[in-house]
Design a protein around this motif. Sequence first.
Motif, PDB file in Angstrom:
ATOM      1  N   PHE A 103       0.830  -1.208   0.000  1.00  0.00           N
ATOM      2  CA  PHE A 103       0.000   0.000   0.000  1.00  0.00           C
ATOM      3  C   PHE A 103       0.865   1.259   0.000  1.00  0.00           C
ATOM      4  O   PHE A 103       2.097   1.194   0.079  1.00  0.00           O
ATOM      5  CB  PHE A 103      -0.961  -0.035   1.200  1.00  0.00           C
ATOM      6  CG  PHE A 103      -2.064  -1.030   0.998  1.00  0.00           C
ATOM      7  CD1 PHE A 103      -3.265  -0.651   0.434  1.00  0.00           C
ATOM      8  CD2 PHE A 103      -1.881  -2.368   1.324  1.00  0.00           C
ATOM      9  CE1 PHE A 103      -4.274  -1.575   0.211  1.00  0.00           C
ATOM     10  CE2 PHE A 103      -2.875  -3.297   1.103  1.00  0.00           C
ATOM     11  CZ  PHE A 103      -4.074  -2.906   0.542  1.00  0.00           C
ATOM     12  N   SER A 104       0.212   2.394  -0.086  1.00  0.00           N
ATOM     13  CA  SER A 104       0.928   3.673  -0.139  1.00  0.00           C
ATOM     14  C   SER A 104       1.719   3.888   1.147  1.00  0.00           C
ATOM     15  O   SER A 104       1.427   3.299   2.197  1.00  0.00           O
ATOM     16  CB  SER A 104      -0.066   4.821  -0.330  1.00  0.00           C
ATOM     17  OG  SER A 104      -0.819   5.009   0.861  1.00  0.00           O
ATOM     18  N   GLN A 106       1.629   6.430   2.993  1.00  0.00           N
ATOM     19  CA  GLN A 106       0.737   7.009   4.002  1.00  0.00           C
ATOM     20  C   GLN A 106      -0.070   5.927   4.712  1.00  0.00           C
ATOM     21  O   GLN A 106      -0.193   5.922   5.945  1.00  0.00           O
ATOM     22  CB  GLN A 106      -0.202   8.027   3.344  1.00  0.00           C
ATOM     23  CG  GLN A 106      -1.066   8.790   4.339  1.00  0.00           C
ATOM     24  CD  GLN A 106      -1.938   9.832   3.656  1.00  0.00           C
ATOM     25  OE1 GLN A 106      -2.354   9.649   2.503  1.00  0.00           O
ATOM     26  NE2 GLN A 106      -2.217  10.934   4.343  1.00  0.00           N
ATOM     27  N   ALA A 107      -0.630   4.996   3.943  1.00  0.00           N
ATOM     28  CA  ALA A 107      -1.407   3.913   4.547  1.00  0.00           C
ATOM     29  C   ALA A 107      -0.518   3.037   5.419  1.00  0.00           C
ATOM     30  O   ALA A 107      -0.911   2.626   6.527  1.00  0.00           O
ATOM     31  CB  ALA A 107      -2.075   3.077   3.461  1.00  0.00           C
ATOM     32  N   THR A 144      -8.686   8.013   5.593  1.00  0.00           N
ATOM     33  CA  THR A 144      -7.558   7.845   4.683  1.00  0.00           C
ATOM     34  C   THR A 144      -7.407   6.383   4.276  1.00  0.00           C
ATOM     35  O   THR A 144      -7.203   6.066   3.093  1.00  0.00           O
ATOM     36  CB  THR A 144      -6.249   8.342   5.337  1.00  0.00           C
ATOM     37  OG1 THR A 144      -6.371   9.742   5.599  1.00  0.00           O
ATOM     38  CG2 THR A 144      -5.046   8.111   4.433  1.00  0.00           C
ATOM     39  N   LEU A 145      -7.507   5.494   5.255  1.00  0.00           N
ATOM     40  CA  LEU A 145      -7.433   4.063   4.944  1.00  0.00           C
ATOM     41  C   LEU A 145      -8.613   3.629   4.084  1.00  0.00           C
ATOM     42  O   LEU A 145      -8.456   2.836   3.147  1.00  0.00           O
ATOM     43  CB  LEU A 145      -7.399   3.237   6.235  1.00  0.00           C
ATOM     44  CG  LEU A 145      -6.122   3.314   7.070  1.00  0.00           C
ATOM     45  CD1 LEU A 145      -6.271   2.473   8.332  1.00  0.00           C
ATOM     46  CD2 LEU A 145      -4.903   2.853   6.278  1.00  0.00           C
ATOM     47  N   ALA A 147     -10.224   5.197   1.862  1.00  0.00           N
ATOM     48  CA  ALA A 147     -10.062   5.601   0.466  1.00  0.00           C
ATOM     49  C   ALA A 147      -9.159   4.634  -0.299  1.00  0.00           C
ATOM     50  O   ALA A 147      -9.239   4.538  -1.521  1.00  0.00           O
ATOM     51  CB  ALA A 147      -9.494   7.014   0.398  1.00  0.00           C
ATOM     52  N   GLU A 148      -8.329   3.902   0.426  1.00  0.00           N
ATOM     53  CA  GLU A 148      -7.365   3.009  -0.220  1.00  0.00           C
ATOM     54  C   GLU A 148      -7.715   1.531  -0.062  1.00  0.00           C
ATOM     55  O   GLU A 148      -7.478   0.723  -0.960  1.00  0.00           O
ATOM     56  CB  GLU A 148      -5.977   3.269   0.361  1.00  0.00           C
ATOM     57  CG  GLU A 148      -4.862   2.734  -0.503  1.00  0.00           C
ATOM     58  CD  GLU A 148      -3.502   3.291  -0.102  1.00  0.00           C
ATOM     59  OE1 GLU A 148      -2.505   2.595  -0.350  1.00  0.00           O
ATOM     60  OE2 GLU A 148      -3.436   4.413   0.457  1.00  0.00           O
ATOM     61  N   SER A 149      -8.284   1.171   1.084  1.00  0.00           N
ATOM     62  CA  SER A 149      -8.618  -0.227   1.361  1.00  0.00           C
ATOM     63  C   SER A 149      -9.727  -0.298   2.402  1.00  0.00           C
ATOM     64  O   SER A 149      -9.507  -0.006   3.579  1.00  0.00           O
ATOM     65  CB  SER A 149      -7.388  -0.990   1.868  1.00  0.00           C
ATOM     66  OG  SER A 149      -7.754  -2.255   2.406  1.00  0.00           O
TER      67      SER A 149
END
Length: 266
Positions: A103-104, A106-107, A144-145, A147-149
């Motif tokens: 993952f990114s 940030q994540a 934030t999480l 938005a990604e997963s």
Amino acid sequence: MTTQVTTLFDNIWQQYLQVTPSAEKIHALLGNGADVINDHVAYRTFNNTKVNLAALAKHLLALGYTECGQYDFAAKKLDAKHFEHPDSTMPKVFISELRVEEFSAQAQRIINDLVAQLPDDVSDRADFLYSGQLWNISSADYQTLLAESEYAAWLAAWGYRANHFTVSINHLEQYDDILEVNAALKAAGYPLNTNGGEVKGDEAVKLEQSSTLADTAQVQFSDTTLAIPSCFYEFAKRYPLANGELYTGFVAASADKIFDSTNVAK
């Protein structure tokens, strides 16, 4: 040993009901007063050594469970295994872990900061499989999480608890067809996960699955309280193999869609 397994799942079930009130009503609807056998229970975790799949599984292995299958979910960046008990009336357990390093930055930082809050021996807790959210997380980090997963966000918010229980249709007295079960659920007002169709899998792959959409429950974040998707209830119909015994594994293509039952709350 079976008594210890029963006690463990009683504790897991009671924790699950706290944020999934629909489950008890569905249990009564489908069981109609009779006991309901759970096909399997599912868990989510991160692949950090403190809390990885093996850290959860050791509690099951100590109670006589054995590892029986491995799975890869490339799109969701997950590895998974399932475990079975010699007593087939005890639930199978499906544990998946997120490949955090994919993952990114940030994540990864958010997830690693969460796990860093935990003691090194956190997984040794007797109640680890029903310990809930053991870290502090802000609503901003949750978003934030998310938005990604969705998987990562759900785990960050809810922690260590059953993501879902699963009714074994094979053991129901009044139903033996997943379409009949789905019809009864919809008639009672329970919306189903339609991603990939209401029924995932078929007799050819020896497993049919469906699930409700997650209930909604309050989560205390470090800065606020939010109502978000909690847990759901799944339903499984298994078919016999050539030797006459029921298939006991899982179908990755179907499970991938079941994960999405926490994506949208009802």
